[in-house]
Design an enzyme around this catalytic site. Structure first.
Site, PDB file in Angstrom:
ATOM      1  N   ARG A 194      52.124 -48.840 -62.402  1.00 15.86           N
ATOM      2  CA  ARG A 194      52.092 -48.908 -63.868  1.00 15.86           C
ATOM      3  C   ARG A 194      50.733 -49.446 -64.362  1.00 15.86           C
ATOM      4  O   ARG A 194      49.930 -48.704 -64.927  1.00 15.86           O
ATOM      5  CB  ARG A 194      53.255 -49.790 -64.386  1.00 15.86           C
ATOM      6  CG  ARG A 194      53.592 -49.591 -65.852  1.00 15.86           C
ATOM      7  CD  ARG A 194      52.638 -50.243 -66.809  1.00 15.86           C
ATOM      8  NE  ARG A 194      52.499 -51.669 -66.547  1.00 15.86           N
ATOM      9  CZ  ARG A 194      51.536 -52.409 -67.071  1.00 15.86           C
ATOM     10  NH1 ARG A 194      50.636 -51.882 -67.879  1.00 15.86           N
ATOM     11  NH2 ARG A 194      51.462 -53.687 -66.786  1.00 15.86           N
ATOM     12  N   ASP A 195      50.439 -50.695 -64.099  1.00 12.47           N
ATOM     13  CA  ASP A 195      49.186 -51.294 -64.581  1.00 12.47           C
ATOM     14  C   ASP A 195      47.996 -50.494 -64.038  1.00 12.47           C
ATOM     15  O   ASP A 195      46.988 -50.289 -64.735  1.00 12.47           O
ATOM     16  CB  ASP A 195      49.106 -52.753 -64.094  1.00 12.47           C
ATOM     17  CG  ASP A 195      48.272 -53.652 -65.013  1.00 12.47           C
ATOM     18  OD1 ASP A 195      47.390 -53.136 -65.707  1.00 12.47           O
ATOM     19  OD2 ASP A 195      48.499 -54.876 -65.001  1.00 12.47           O
TER      20      ASP A 195
ATOM     21  N   HIS B 136      44.020 -60.704 -63.169  1.00  8.37           N
ATOM     22  CA  HIS B 136      43.097 -59.599 -62.897  1.00  8.37           C
ATOM     23  C   HIS B 136      41.859 -60.185 -62.224  1.00  8.37           C
ATOM     24  O   HIS B 136      41.528 -61.357 -62.406  1.00  8.37           O
ATOM     25  CB  HIS B 136      42.736 -58.865 -64.192  1.00  8.37           C
ATOM     26  CG  HIS B 136      43.833 -57.944 -64.641  1.00  8.37           C
ATOM     27  ND1 HIS B 136      43.674 -56.582 -64.747  1.00  8.37           N
ATOM     28  CD2 HIS B 136      45.116 -58.195 -64.991  1.00  8.37           C
ATOM     29  CE1 HIS B 136      44.820 -56.027 -65.154  1.00  8.37           C
ATOM     30  NE2 HIS B 136      45.710 -56.990 -65.313  1.00  8.37           N
TER      31      HIS B 136
ATOM     32  N   CYS C  49      42.825 -52.915 -68.361  1.00  7.35           N
ATOM     33  CA  CYS C  49      43.472 -53.157 -69.643  1.00  7.35           C
ATOM     34  C   CYS C  49      42.847 -52.165 -70.609  1.00  7.35           C
ATOM     35  O   CYS C  49      41.644 -51.918 -70.554  1.00  7.35           O
ATOM     36  CB  CYS C  49      43.231 -54.597 -70.098  1.00  7.35           C
ATOM     37  SG  CYS C  49      44.009 -54.994 -71.679  1.00  7.35           S
TER      38      CYS C  49
ATOM     39  N   ASN D  35      43.751 -55.504 -61.411  1.00  9.34           N
ATOM     40  CA  ASN D  35      44.557 -56.634 -60.962  1.00  9.34           C
ATOM     41  C   ASN D  35      44.012 -57.107 -59.619  1.00  9.34           C
ATOM     42  O   ASN D  35      43.352 -56.361 -58.917  1.00  9.34           O
ATOM     43  CB  ASN D  35      46.005 -56.183 -60.730  1.00  9.34           C
ATOM     44  CG  ASN D  35      46.681 -55.725 -61.990  1.00  9.34           C
ATOM     45  OD1 ASN D  35      46.418 -54.643 -62.478  1.00  9.34           O
ATOM     46  ND2 ASN D  35      47.550 -56.549 -62.524  1.00  9.34           N
TER      47      ASN D  35
END
Ligand code: ZN
Length: 302
Positions: A12-13, A208, A239, A248
């Site tokens: 996801r991220d 992160h 982001c 991350n």
């Protein structure tokens, strides 16, 4: 501390921040590989608007296709009530939801185009509804350690938002350093204060590695009693705002460090590095993880 929990957020991220949209089958393959490394928590996708985040528009298909062993909790990110409605249509395919709000007005406005209070109004409806649906709820406070637009973020504001979300039913509060501004001294003070303010709610660190301080921050959080961490295979991630926000902390770097310190994760590091290599091959470029380059430490070498 002898054991911690790790949630993998790369699907996801990580994928959310890829410039190209990956084929669904590739996403499914990576989730399935990650789910066989011993990881017990994986954030699979997000129910955001397809026109806002086209990279995750196939979330429903990914959830339908993945084959995850029993005991691996599948989590989805839900930005608002409409996202929850969409997610609940496939309720049987996941166990946890994540919700988020920034502690900085400017970051929240740039990220989701509304004020903190408007976000909270929605989340204070989303969290109880998700709980009624039998879901576990994690609430992330984004920019907990600093904001690129507003600078320092008042800890009382961060913990106040966390308290309200916990009171609404969130069983887990994550503190996000989405833009890589945290330092270890601040992290230690933060987690000690958060434990004081939030009682026995599960506290999670989401760092992160934007400026290379991610693992130092992990150690500081660990020493302040944090037992739950989020990371991303291959150091994928970023982001949406501001530009330049990078990945991350890499899951394989995190797991390697923890194991060397005698902290157990239940994860097979070699299998995790295999998954990171697969992610690197999929994306066709070198990823940021150190362990991918050097390999895990091998004490048997003479
Ligand atoms: Zn993140």
């Amino acid at each position: 501390m002898t054991e911690v929990s790790i949630r993998e957020v790369g699907p996801r991220d990580g994928f959310q921040n890829e410039p190209e949209v990956l084929p669904t089958a590739d996403k499914v393959g990576l989730v399935d590989a990650l789910a066989r490394t011993g990881l017990r928590r994986i954030e699979v996708t997000s129910f955001v608007r397809a026109d806002v985040v086209p990279q995750l528009a196939d979330g429903r298909e990914v959830l339908a296709a993945i084959d995850v062993p029993d005991g691996v909790a599948r989590s989805v990110l839900v930005p608002n009530e409409r996202g929850l409605d969409d997610a609940l249509e496939v309720r049987e395919r996941f166990e946890e939801i994540g919700v988020f709000v920034s502690a900085s007005q400017t970051h929240n406005a740039k990220n989701v185009n509304r004020s903190i209070e408007a976000s909270m109004d929605g989340l204070l409806r989303v969290v109880p509804r998700a709980r009624e649906g039998g879901l576990r709820v994690e609430a992330t406070i984004v920019t907990s350690f600093g904001c690129p637009y507003e600078g320092r973020v008042d800890r009382a504001v961060v913990l106040g938002l966390a308290r309200r979300l916990a009171d609404a039913g969130a069983q887990e509060i994550a503190f996000g350093d989405t833009t890589g501004m945290a330092n270890p001294v601040q992290v230690r003070e933060h987690f000690l204060a958060a434990r004081e303010a939030l009682g026995d709610v599960e506290l999670t660190a989401h760092f992160h590695n934007t400026r290379g301080q991610g693992l130092a921050n992990v150690l500081a959080a660990l020493q302040a009693g944090c037992e739950s961490f989020e990371s991303s295979v291959g150091e994928l991630g970023g982001c949406p705002v501001p530009p330049g926000s990078t990945g991350n902390i890499a899951s394989e770097d995190l797991v390697g460090m923890l194991h060397e310190m005698g902290v157990q994760t239940g994860i097979d590091l070699d299998a995790l590095v295999g998954a990171a290599r697969a992610a690197q091959a999929l994306l066709g470029r070198p990823l940021g993880s150190h362990t991918l380059v050097a390999g895990p430490i091998d004490w048997r070498v003479d």
